[in-house]
Write a protein that holds these residues in place. Sequence first.
Motif, mmCIF file in Angstrom:
data_model
loop_
_atom_site.group_PDB
_atom_site.id
_atom_site.type_symbol
_atom_site.label_atom_id
_atom_site.label_comp_id
_atom_site.label_asym_id
_atom_site.label_seq_id
_atom_site.Cartn_x
_atom_site.Cartn_y
_atom_site.Cartn_z
ATOM 1 N N LEU A 136 0.805 -1.223 0.000
ATOM 2 C CA LEU A 136 0.000 0.000 0.000
ATOM 3 C C LEU A 136 0.843 1.281 0.000
ATOM 4 O O LEU A 136 0.566 2.191 -0.790
ATOM 5 C CB LEU A 136 -0.977 -0.013 1.179
ATOM 6 C CG LEU A 136 -2.083 -1.070 1.090
ATOM 7 C CD1 LEU A 136 -2.921 -1.071 2.362
ATOM 8 C CD2 LEU A 136 -2.967 -0.819 -0.120
ATOM 9 N N PRO A 137 1.872 1.402 0.839
ATOM 10 C CA PRO A 137 2.689 2.621 0.766
ATOM 11 C C PRO A 137 3.369 2.789 -0.594
ATOM 12 O O PRO A 137 3.619 3.914 -1.036
ATOM 13 C CB PRO A 137 3.721 2.419 1.880
ATOM 14 C CG PRO A 137 3.094 1.464 2.829
ATOM 15 C CD PRO A 137 2.277 0.542 1.976
ATOM 16 N N ALA A 138 3.651 1.664 -1.274
ATOM 17 C CA ALA A 138 4.299 1.744 -2.587
ATOM 18 C C ALA A 138 3.399 2.402 -3.621
ATOM 19 O O ALA A 138 3.890 2.990 -4.588
ATOM 20 C CB ALA A 138 4.700 0.349 -3.056
ATOM 21 N N VAL A 139 2.073 2.304 -3.441
ATOM 22 C CA VAL A 139 1.149 2.967 -4.358
ATOM 23 C C VAL A 139 1.374 4.472 -4.318
ATOM 24 O O VAL A 139 1.432 5.144 -5.356
ATOM 25 C CB VAL A 139 -0.309 2.621 -3.990
ATOM 26 C CG1 VAL A 139 -1.290 3.439 -4.821
ATOM 27 C CG2 VAL A 139 -0.563 1.127 -4.184
ATOM 28 N N ARG A 140 1.524 5.005 -3.116
ATOM 29 C CA ARG A 140 1.804 6.435 -2.952
ATOM 30 C C ARG A 140 3.175 6.782 -3.504
ATOM 31 O O ARG A 140 3.333 7.748 -4.258
ATOM 32 C CB ARG A 140 1.718 6.795 -1.469
ATOM 33 C CG ARG A 140 2.027 8.254 -1.155
ATOM 34 C CD ARG A 140 2.185 8.488 0.331
ATOM 35 N NE ARG A 140 0.991 8.108 1.085
ATOM 36 C CZ ARG A 140 0.918 7.039 1.869
ATOM 37 N NH1 ARG A 140 1.978 6.210 1.988
ATOM 38 N NH2 ARG A 140 -0.178 6.773 2.541
ATOM 39 N N GLU A 141 4.167 6.004 -3.141
ATOM 40 C CA GLU A 141 5.549 6.314 -3.525
ATOM 41 C C GLU A 141 5.765 6.218 -5.032
ATOM 42 O O GLU A 141 6.603 6.930 -5.595
ATOM 43 C CB GLU A 141 6.497 5.359 -2.800
ATOM 44 C CG GLU A 141 6.509 5.555 -1.283
ATOM 45 C CD GLU A 141 7.063 4.354 -0.531
ATOM 46 O OE1 GLU A 141 7.558 3.416 -1.209
ATOM 47 O OE2 GLU A 141 6.972 4.340 0.713
ATOM 48 N N ALA A 142 4.997 5.350 -5.713
ATOM 49 C CA ALA A 142 5.149 5.185 -7.161
ATOM 50 C C ALA A 142 4.435 6.269 -7.953
ATOM 51 O O ALA A 142 4.557 6.323 -9.179
ATOM 52 C CB ALA A 142 4.632 3.815 -7.589
ATOM 53 N N GLY A 143 3.684 7.126 -7.276
ATOM 54 C CA GLY A 143 3.051 8.247 -7.953
ATOM 55 C C GLY A 143 1.693 7.953 -8.573
ATOM 56 O O GLY A 143 1.236 8.720 -9.425
#
Length: 328
Positions: free
Chosen positions: A223-230
């Motif tokens: 889930l945090p990767a969704v934010r970090e990937a833009g």
Amino acid sequence: MRPKVAVLSLGGTISSVRGSGPGVVPRLTGRELVESVPQIAEVAEVEAESLRQMPSSDLTIEDLVGVAGEARRRIAGGAAGVVITQGTDSIEETAFAMDLLVEGDAPVVITGAMRNPTLPGADGPANLLGAVHVAASDAARGLGALVVMNDEIHAARFVRKTHTQSPATFRSPVVGPLGWLSEGVVRLAWRIPARHTVEPPPLDAGQQVALLKLAVGDDGRLLPAVREAGYAGLVIEAFGGGHVPSRMVGELQRLAAEMPVVLTSRTGSGDVLRNTYGFSGSEMDLLSRGLIWGGVLDGLKARLLLTILLRRGEGREEIEAAFGEWYI
């Protein structure tokens, strides 16, 4: 007089033949596909064009917006209907995109093949002829985008590919096909009660939406990767009626405060629940924390709708309203 039908080819198995290397690759043009089925000339006056020549796994949302624009131009130019041929891998997404982006009553029919032209029993010619029959038919007007395969007619909003190899791969869970073809005659058993279209987004809009399918033991670390990937939005394919592990709830709530997060089901059919379960991670809990109800749309279709809405610049209220419309 025979009706005019535009055939737009995108490649895929239906147009694949052997090349210089192993396996088959998309080579046949739209005109070659039509010319290989002489019976089509008895049904409609067909104008064929190759817009793409690729496996359908390579298609992008930009491609689909462009194809929808070409379909609208052909209809405005006098075509009674449009047939799109492509690989079956992403037919259900192309069909839903056409359903969203091509307004009006003219049928837009998507078809392809499960057996390429080099194999015994290749199904492409029969599927193409059937698709032209439906596109030229007055009976199919007002139904939006349709998938015609294996002599069955499916509504874009419900159809799914369900088998890797079977010619009977396309199914519409819960509702079944709209109808079928019998000796070239279009038979409709029922009609869709309502259609929902949206204005096309700008071709240069680049917002992307992530799709995450949950599994037993999922701890939410993606889930945090969704934010970090833009990514600009997220669609969750949750368990059953719309449930996630309780350990994911906090991060989902944080994401929902930053971007649209749509709740769908990994089952692929049926409504996401709204008012049944109250435990942490249930549908009632998640919707109260800002997730958007996905209604009857599966994850693939919800992702397409959310992407188009975001690329149009729609806000949260408009997005919630758009998903709510798909209840009927």
